[in-house]
Design a protein around this motif. Structure first.
Motif, PDB file in Angstrom:
ATOM      1  N   ARG A 263      13.967  59.364   5.336  1.00 26.64           N
ATOM      2  CA  ARG A 263      12.706  59.923   5.668  1.00 26.64           C
ATOM      3  C   ARG A 263      12.704  60.864   6.637  1.00 26.64           C
ATOM      4  NH1 ARG A 263      12.968  54.686   7.982  1.00 26.64           N
ATOM      5  NH2 ARG A 263      12.272  54.764  10.417  1.00 26.64           N
ATOM      6  N   LYS A 264      11.809  61.803   6.838  1.00 24.65           N
ATOM      7  CA  LYS A 264      11.554  62.878   8.027  1.00 24.65           C
ATOM      8  C   LYS A 264      11.905  62.399   9.329  1.00 24.65           C
ATOM      9  CE  LYS A 264       7.785  64.479   6.162  1.00 24.65           C
ATOM     10  NZ  LYS A 264       6.455  65.325   5.836  1.00 24.65           N
ATOM     11  N   ASN A 265      11.257  61.337   9.578  1.00 22.98           N
ATOM     12  CA  ASN A 265      11.282  60.751  10.978  1.00 22.98           C
ATOM     13  C   ASN A 265      12.037  59.616  11.209  1.00 22.98           C
ATOM     14  OD1 ASN A 265       9.875  58.616   9.411  1.00 22.98           O
ATOM     15  ND2 ASN A 265       8.394  58.197  10.968  1.00 22.98           N
ATOM     16  N   ASP A 266      13.272  59.606  10.556  1.00 22.63           N
ATOM     17  CA  ASP A 266      14.212  58.521  10.515  1.00 22.63           C
ATOM     18  C   ASP A 266      15.052  58.699  11.793  1.00 22.63           C
ATOM     19  OD1 ASP A 266      17.406  57.854  10.296  1.00 22.63           O
ATOM     20  OD2 ASP A 266      16.329  57.040   8.626  1.00 22.63           O
ATOM     21  N   PRO A 267      15.089  57.972  12.885  1.00 27.62           N
ATOM     22  CA  PRO A 267      15.656  57.969  14.226  1.00 27.62           C
ATOM     23  C   PRO A 267      16.999  58.579  14.082  1.00 27.62           C
ATOM     24  CG  PRO A 267      14.466  55.849  14.008  1.00 27.62           C
ATOM     25  CD  PRO A 267      14.660  56.368  12.604  1.00 27.62           C
ATOM     26  N   ALA A 268      17.941  58.219  13.183  1.00 26.71           N
ATOM     27  CA  ALA A 268      19.298  58.879  13.054  1.00 26.71           C
ATOM     28  C   ALA A 268      19.162  60.381  12.609  1.00 26.71           C
ATOM     29  CB  ALA A 268      20.181  58.117  12.024  1.00 26.71           C
ATOM     30  N   LYS A 269      18.620  60.804  11.869  1.00 26.73           N
ATOM     31  CA  LYS A 269      18.135  62.101  11.455  1.00 26.73           C
ATOM     32  C   LYS A 269      17.763  62.872  12.811  1.00 26.73           C
ATOM     33  CE  LYS A 269      16.750  63.607   7.463  1.00 26.73           C
ATOM     34  NZ  LYS A 269      15.887  63.767   6.215  1.00 26.73           N
ATOM     35  N   LEU A 270      16.829  62.398  13.358  1.00 25.64           N
ATOM     36  CA  LEU A 270      16.319  63.146  14.697  1.00 25.64           C
ATOM     37  C   LEU A 270      17.196  62.798  15.586  1.00 25.64           C
ATOM     38  CD1 LEU A 270      12.701  61.412  14.635  1.00 25.64           C
ATOM     39  CD2 LEU A 270      13.375  63.662  13.987  1.00 25.64           C
ATOM     40  N   ALA A 271      18.085  62.142  15.740  1.00 25.98           N
ATOM     41  CA  ALA A 271      19.476  61.876  16.794  1.00 25.98           C
ATOM     42  C   ALA A 271      20.154  63.321  16.383  1.00 25.98           C
ATOM     43  CB  ALA A 271      20.194  60.689  16.792  1.00 25.98           C
ATOM     44  N   ILE A 272      20.472  63.399  15.067  1.00 22.97           N
ATOM     45  CA  ILE A 272      21.285  64.847  14.749  1.00 22.97           C
ATOM     46  C   ILE A 272      20.650  65.992  15.120  1.00 22.97           C
ATOM     47  CG2 ILE A 272      22.412  65.838  12.720  1.00 22.97           C
ATOM     48  CD1 ILE A 272      22.692  63.143  11.354  1.00 22.97           C
ATOM     49  N   ALA A 273      19.264  65.875  14.827  1.00 21.98           N
ATOM     50  CA  ALA A 273      18.708  67.130  15.212  1.00 21.98           C
ATOM     51  C   ALA A 273      18.421  67.504  16.651  1.00 21.98           C
ATOM     52  CB  ALA A 273      17.239  66.917  14.615  1.00 21.98           C
ATOM     53  N   THR A 274      18.396  66.285  17.548  1.00 24.75           N
ATOM     54  CA  THR A 274      18.341  66.419  19.000  1.00 24.75           C
ATOM     55  C   THR A 274      19.837  67.009  19.357  1.00 24.75           C
ATOM     56  OG1 THR A 274      16.809  64.870  19.203  1.00 24.75           O
ATOM     57  CG2 THR A 274      18.375  65.224  21.166  1.00 24.75           C
ATOM     58  N   ARG A 275      21.051  66.716  18.583  1.00 22.95           N
ATOM     59  CA  ARG A 275      22.124  67.065  19.239  1.00 22.95           C
ATOM     60  C   ARG A 275      22.296  68.819  18.696  1.00 22.95           C
ATOM     61  NH1 ARG A 275      28.412  65.672  16.923  1.00 22.95           N
ATOM     62  NH2 ARG A 275      29.281  67.105  18.407  1.00 22.95           N
ATOM     63  N   LEU A 276      21.917  69.186  17.645  1.00 21.13           N
ATOM     64  CA  LEU A 276      21.686  70.334  17.145  1.00 21.13           C
ATOM     65  C   LEU A 276      20.942  71.366  18.450  1.00 21.13           C
ATOM     66  CD1 LEU A 276      21.468  70.191  13.356  1.00 21.13           C
ATOM     67  CD2 LEU A 276      23.390  71.181  14.613  1.00 21.13           C
ATOM     68  N   ARG A 277      19.817  70.539  18.578  1.00 23.63           N
ATOM     69  CA  ARG A 277      18.892  71.393  19.547  1.00 23.63           C
ATOM     70  C   ARG A 277      19.686  71.643  21.018  1.00 23.63           C
ATOM     71  NH1 ARG A 277      14.625  73.953  20.264  1.00 23.63           N
ATOM     72  NH2 ARG A 277      13.360  72.291  21.367  1.00 23.63           N
ATOM     73  N   ASN A 278      20.545  70.561  21.328  1.00 28.35           N
ATOM     74  CA  ASN A 278      21.237  70.801  22.606  1.00 28.35           C
ATOM     75  C   ASN A 278      22.510  71.495  22.537  1.00 28.35           C
ATOM     76  OD1 ASN A 278      19.432  68.953  23.819  1.00 28.35           O
ATOM     77  ND2 ASN A 278      20.607  67.085  23.440  1.00 28.35           N
ATOM     78  N   GLN A 279      22.973  71.639  21.301  1.00 26.60           N
ATOM     79  CA  GLN A 279      24.379  72.292  21.150  1.00 26.60           C
ATOM     80  C   GLN A 279      24.557  73.610  20.260  1.00 26.60           C
ATOM     81  OE1 GLN A 279      27.588  69.095  20.499  1.00 26.60           O
ATOM     82  NE2 GLN A 279      26.524  67.862  21.858  1.00 26.60           N
ATOM     83  N   THR A 280      23.410  73.816  19.922  1.00 26.94           N
ATOM     84  CA  THR A 280      23.431  75.058  19.269  1.00 26.94           C
ATOM     85  C   THR A 280      22.093  75.982  19.558  1.00 26.94           C
ATOM     86  OG1 THR A 280      22.095  74.426  17.020  1.00 26.94           O
ATOM     87  CG2 THR A 280      24.494  73.914  16.970  1.00 26.94           C
ATOM     88  N   THR A 281      22.089  77.214  18.777  1.00 27.58           N
ATOM     89  CA  THR A 281      20.895  78.141  19.123  1.00 27.58           C
ATOM     90  C   THR A 281      20.092  78.056  18.121  1.00 27.58           C
ATOM     91  OG1 THR A 281      22.186  79.912  18.667  1.00 27.58           O
ATOM     92  CG2 THR A 281      22.135  79.352  21.005  1.00 27.58           C
TER      93      THR A 281
END
Length: 326
Positions: A263-281
């Protein structure tokens, strides 16, 4: 006049400078200055940049940065855009903050003296601009990296690298004695400073180093022109994101297909998204497409909630409001 070339390669070192639009102020108060340094820290986290020196002036900034990956343009785009959005949001302003194209002077970091000359030039900017009284030390200016060179290593930002500049001054150890010697040399340079030829090369050139280094950079320019550098930069950002996603999927035992089905708000998916936000542009739109997070608007909302509940971004400066637009 042709535009100075942008040359990107692993380990490149640049003197970067950008002025305010119409030479107007880019910092309206100290909160803005803290926020710029916070944004710079985030840019370093996303790109892996190592900063050797910086100085925030009223209507421009100087930055000496090393890029372990060839991502100068990608990182500067994010840094300038993010700061512009945050400044305008905070002061309820609109429009450009920075004027035109930023300056990027390539520096030979292997030959002795060139990095030292540029960093000394950056650190002595407040004295040349008469922002200090004659009896004030250069370290009295709070918005340059020089005061971090006076501090013990444990108190410095992780993205500020001091060993190369100290080494250029022949100071191999980072002790109270060598730090005091370094500051003494900067004050001596301040007293003896003249408008020497090397400063003209820093102000007006695109490449700072011996003739062999300049020829090598010219060869790289010709190679970049043949290889469509915009596409090369896009591949660099894509490769970084692909590596992070592959690591996260492997750690969780997921496949790409399983990622898409969650699902779109899955915490694990959002954790991956957060890492992409922090470590990529990558933008929120690009992240939402890669991770199947729905529309950019819903992804932004879910990410904001996830980061509030599970804060994962380290505090790197005075606390500021978080913005999800970049």
């Amino acid at each position: 006049m042709p535009r100075p070339p942008r040359v990107e390669f692993p380990g490149a070192i640049y003197h970067l400078m950008s002025r305010g639009d119409r030479r107007e102020a880019i910092f309206l108060n100290d909160v803005d200055r803290h926020d710029f340094l916070k944004t710079l820290a985030e840019a370093c986290q996303k790109t892996g940049w190592q900063v050797h020196a910086y100085c925030l002036m009223p209507n421009h900034f100087h930055l000496v940065a090393e890029t372990p990956e060839p991502n100068l343009v990608e990182g500067m785009r994010w840094l300038l855009s993010a700061y512009t959005i945050r400044l305008n949001h905070r002061h309820k302003l609109f429009g450009h903050v920075f004027s035109g194209r930023y300056k990027a002077l390539l520096i030979d970091g292997q030959s002795s003296g060139y990095l030292r000359t540029v960093c000394d030039y950056v650190h002595l900017n407040p004295a040349r601009a008469r922002l200090l009284q004659a009896d004030e030390p250069v370290t009295a200016y709070p918005w340059s990296s020089l005061h971090w060179y006076a501090a013990a290593p444990a108190h410095r930002p992780s993205w500020l690298r001091t060993d190369r500049l100290l080494g250029e001054h022949g100071l191999r150890e980072d002790t109270p004695k060598t730090r005091a010697e370094f500051l003494n040399r900067i004050e001596t340079r301040r007293a003896d400073e003249q408008e020497e030829e090397s400063y003209q090369a820093i102000r007006r050139g695109w490449c700072f180093g011996p003739a062999t280094f300049q020829q090598h950079m010219i060869d790289l320019v010709e190679t970049h022109n043949k290889e469509a550098p915009g596409q090369v930069r896009a591949e660099t950002a894509k490769h970084r994101a692909d590596r992070i996603i592959a690591e996260e999927l492997h750690a969780r035992g997921w496949t790409i297909e399983q990622l898409a089905l969650r699902r779109k708000n899955d915490p694990a998916k959002l954790a991956i998204a957060t890492r992409l936000r922090n470590q990529t542009t990558l933008t929120v739109k690009e992240i939402s497409q890669r991770l199947h997070l729905g529309t950019p608007k819903s992804a932004k909302t879910n990410l904001h909630h996830h980061q509030r509940v599970r804060p994962g971004t380290p505090k790197v400066a005075a606390p500021q409001r978080e913005f999800a637009g970049i």
